[in-house]
Scaffold this active site. Sequence first.
Site, PDB file in Angstrom:
ATOM      1  N   LYS A 280       9.817  -4.911  19.992  1.00 39.55           N
ATOM      2  CA  LYS A 280      10.510  -4.994  18.707  1.00 39.55           C
ATOM      3  C   LYS A 280      12.011  -4.865  18.965  1.00 39.55           C
ATOM      4  O   LYS A 280      12.450  -3.926  19.626  1.00 39.55           O
ATOM      5  CB  LYS A 280       9.996  -3.875  17.783  1.00 39.55           C
ATOM      6  CG  LYS A 280      10.362  -4.060  16.344  1.00 39.55           C
ATOM      7  CD  LYS A 280       9.438  -3.287  15.417  1.00 39.55           C
ATOM      8  CE  LYS A 280       9.946  -3.380  13.985  1.00 39.55           C
ATOM      9  NZ  LYS A 280       8.998  -2.867  13.013  1.00 39.55           N
ATOM     10  N   GLU A 363      -2.684   2.651   2.144  1.00 39.33           N
ATOM     11  CA  GLU A 363      -2.384   3.402   0.924  1.00 39.33           C
ATOM     12  C   GLU A 363      -3.644   3.910   0.225  1.00 39.33           C
ATOM     13  O   GLU A 363      -3.670   5.043  -0.276  1.00 39.33           O
ATOM     14  CB  GLU A 363      -1.547   2.544  -0.032  1.00 39.33           C
ATOM     15  CG  GLU A 363      -0.129   2.262   0.448  1.00 39.33           C
ATOM     16  CD  GLU A 363      -0.015   1.162   1.497  1.00 39.33           C
ATOM     17  OE1 GLU A 363      -1.028   0.468   1.756  1.00 39.33           O
ATOM     18  OE2 GLU A 363       1.074   0.974   2.070  1.00 39.33           O
ATOM     19  N   ARG A 391      -2.240  -0.656  -4.035  1.00 36.77           N
ATOM     20  CA  ARG A 391      -3.423  -0.703  -3.167  1.00 36.77           C
ATOM     21  C   ARG A 391      -4.359   0.494  -3.389  1.00 36.77           C
ATOM     22  O   ARG A 391      -5.524   0.437  -3.025  1.00 36.77           O
ATOM     23  CB  ARG A 391      -2.994  -0.684  -1.688  1.00 36.77           C
ATOM     24  CG  ARG A 391      -2.326  -1.945  -1.206  1.00 36.77           C
ATOM     25  CD  ARG A 391      -3.385  -2.954  -0.773  1.00 36.77           C
ATOM     26  NE  ARG A 391      -2.821  -4.261  -0.528  1.00 36.77           N
ATOM     27  CZ  ARG A 391      -2.418  -4.705   0.648  1.00 36.77           C
ATOM     28  NH1 ARG A 391      -2.510  -3.924   1.707  1.00 36.77           N
ATOM     29  NH2 ARG A 391      -1.930  -5.915   0.772  1.00 36.77           N
TER      30      ARG A 391
HETATM   31  C1  LIG Z   1       0.780  -2.570   1.826  1.00 41.43           C
HETATM   32  C2  LIG Z   1       2.092  -2.359   2.521  1.00 41.43           C
HETATM   33  N1  LIG Z   1       2.432  -1.130   2.926  1.00 41.43           N
HETATM   34  C3  LIG Z   1       3.607  -0.933   3.552  1.00 41.43           C
HETATM   35  C4  LIG Z   1       4.451  -1.959   3.786  1.00 41.43           C
HETATM   36  C5  LIG Z   1       5.819  -1.714   4.414  1.00 41.43           C
HETATM   37  N2  LIG Z   1       5.914  -2.305   5.734  1.00 41.43           N
HETATM   38  C6  LIG Z   1       6.476  -3.485   5.908  1.00 41.43           C
HETATM   39  S1  LIG Z   1       6.522  -3.971   7.493  1.00 41.43           S
HETATM   40  C7  LIG Z   1       5.781  -2.559   7.976  1.00 41.43           C
HETATM   41  C8  LIG Z   1       5.492  -2.353   9.420  1.00 41.43           C
HETATM   42  C9  LIG Z   1       4.657  -3.461   9.935  1.00 41.43           C
HETATM   43  O1  LIG Z   1       4.380  -3.279  11.278  1.00 41.43           O
HETATM   44  P1  LIG Z   1       3.804  -4.486  12.087  1.00 41.43           P
HETATM   45  O2  LIG Z   1       2.776  -5.174  11.292  1.00 41.43           O
HETATM   46  O3  LIG Z   1       3.405  -3.978  13.402  1.00 41.43           O
HETATM   47  O4  LIG Z   1       5.029  -5.485  12.198  1.00 41.43           O
HETATM   48  P2  LIG Z   1       6.373  -5.314  13.077  1.00 41.43           P
HETATM   49  O5  LIG Z   1       7.428  -4.897  12.108  1.00 41.43           O
HETATM   50  O6  LIG Z   1       6.129  -4.342  14.144  1.00 41.43           O
HETATM   51  O7  LIG Z   1       6.640  -6.666  13.592  1.00 41.43           O
HETATM   52  C10 LIG Z   1       5.522  -1.725   6.901  1.00 41.43           C
HETATM   53  C11 LIG Z   1       4.894  -0.400   6.973  1.00 41.43           C
HETATM   54  C12 LIG Z   1       4.068  -3.233   3.325  1.00 41.43           C
HETATM   55  N3  LIG Z   1       4.865  -4.283   3.462  1.00 41.43           N
HETATM   56  N4  LIG Z   1       2.886  -3.397   2.729  1.00 41.43           N
END
Ligand SMILES: Cc1ncc(C[n+]2csc(CCOP(=O)(O)OP(=O)(O)O)c2C)c(N)n1
Length: 617
Positions: A280, A363, A391
């Site tokens: 990342k 969630e 959710r």
């Molecule tokens: C239901 C929900 N909960 C929380 C989020 C907030 N959120 C957006 S990106 C993220 C992290 C995602 O991690 P990953 O899928 O590994 O993607 P990366 O950023 O590492 O590429 C979070 C917690 C969201 N978008 N949707």
Amino acid sequence: MLLEQIHDPSDVRKLNDEQARLLCRELRTFLLEQVSRTGGHLASNLGVVELTVAIHRVFDTSQDRLVFDVGHQCYVHKALTGRRELFGTLRQLDGLSGFPKPWESPHDAFIAGHASNSVSVALGMARARTLLHQHYQVLALIGDGALGGGLSFEGLNDAGASHEPMIVILNDNGMSIDPNVGGMSRHLSRLRSKPGYYAFKKRYRQVLESSQTGQRLYSVSHDVKTALKKSLLPGSTLFENMGFTYMGPVDGHDVVQLTRMLREAKDLHCPVLLHVHTVKGQGYGPAEADPGRFHGIGPFDVRTGSGKPAAPSFSSVFGETLTRLAGEDRRICALTAAMVDGTGLTKFSKTYPSRFFDVGIAEGHAVATAAGMAKQGLVPVLAVYSSFLQRGYDMLLHDVALSGLHVVLGVDRAGLVGADGETHHGCFDVMYLSQVPGMKVFCPASFAELRTMLRRAVQEETGPVAVRYPRGGEGAYQEDRSDEAIACLRPGTDITLLTYGTLINEALSAADLLAQRGISAQVLKLSTIAPLSPETIRTALTGTERLLVLEDCVETGCVGQRVAAMMAQLGMAPRRLVLKNTGDRFIPQGSVAELRHLCGLDAEGVAAAAEEAVHEQ
Ligand SMILES: Cc1ncc(C[n+]2csc(CCOP(=O)(O)OP(=O)(O)O)c2C)c(N)n1
Ligand SMILES: CC(=O)[C@@H](O)[C@H](O)COP(=O)(O)O
Ligand SMILES: [Mg+2]
């Protein structure tokens, strides 16, 4: 520049390996230049540069369906699909969205914003393709964080057994916004540490298939194959056991190898999971060193990586207050669904690590596990963004409210959030929280009120209780009138402006504007929006001829509708009722000020609506 010659993904498909590598370097520079000016989700996009280029070398996203999970990692895809020149407008009103939007481009297969639905959506598309006898590829691009969400498992469970040709690309960087958590994350990290797994498996198949004994053994029975695999390949993946052909882990920053693997995956015609290992923030030192800060960032200086220091916010006040309360009561625990810093819980997590739980992007699970904690004597406080709490709606009803459990919700990002747009505005919680039997909903309008209300929610309430507050900071109103169910902040005779939360600032400014126009407006502020007491309504609104209710939520189920119904039941309906809210629609991206203006929720819009109501006969 090579990037300037890419007008369409078909241009990417023409590139040779060396040109593809050059394009990746240019894309990184482009991302840094653009996002440092506008702000946005930088680290995740830097991590998928090679992966996105490889996808476009192998697939045609105008026909093939590429489903992004969350979608915050779609910038490179947008830059390669004819939207490079729009990046100056990224996440701004009427500008380029920071998430996939099918109305923006045929290359955006599906809307995204909330995590963990991509496998389900992709499987639905694959099934549609098969049943309609069409011929295109379907891909889901999901991060390791999103993979930890329960919906992903439902999707994988169904897809693995479906035999539908589709490719799940798992972008595994070990990070959610913060370091990823949970058993699946550990499973992935074990797989990552065996980079030769796929190559070894391929070799093992080739060897078996090339010798006669091997061929016989390999074709005898499933049991023999499984036993052989188990003895030669200890730790075969969960994905294989679910029915996927597992490929990887592959170096996600080697565009040539990625291209090769994707071509292989495309030829397999079955459910495939391609495990890609990325970093990342790849290629930009400050983002690699602190991917959490560069996950979603405002404008910053590329040279130093520094941006505007964080100002005090409702989230930070929430976190500080909860940490203080936890010092007074050992039963208090804090929970987050992968939003540690966003919800202001970093300090709590360090001060009381044994009472802090990051449950991952889950969630619904967070609400249910909080219910279990409450049932057995703890005081769980779940800090969660309003739109993500959607959710957990069933768990709120079934697991919390039905048993009247004392679960405290810190509902952050309530109301309009700004640049994230449609998927992220917290415009539904007023409606869905208010309809949960027994739920109390506090709405602080200032930091001081948040402190008092959170203390009350934790220490005095006994059933489900929510404290809802917006993204960002407080306005000119900084008092604490939380003791009053309806506080009169300004007397007036021509019209009553009723609101709650930080919109009180717009109401007070509107009353100033109205006064300049010779109209006397009373301004009332609600501290609690659920339950609403008929007695309070009767006392506060008696004699009101005109009532304007101001809220940043959808209209159906809003407080104004409930107040109006209550007044009608009490036989005191106002002569004129004006409901100002976001309407029954999705609100686009933009600054909060712009969006309030768009919805008529700013002082000027409120004053205009009030003036019209006063002058109407
Ligand atoms: C239901 C929900 N909960 C929380 C989020 C907030 N959120 C957006 S990106 C993220 C992290 C995602 O991690 P990953 O899928 O590994 O993607 P990366 O950023 O590492 O590429 C979070 C917690 C969201 N978008 N949707
Ligand atoms: C993509 C996503 O869902 C989150 O990264 C979100 O953009 C965070 O929003 P805040 O900036 O309000 O924390
Ligand atoms: Mg990740």
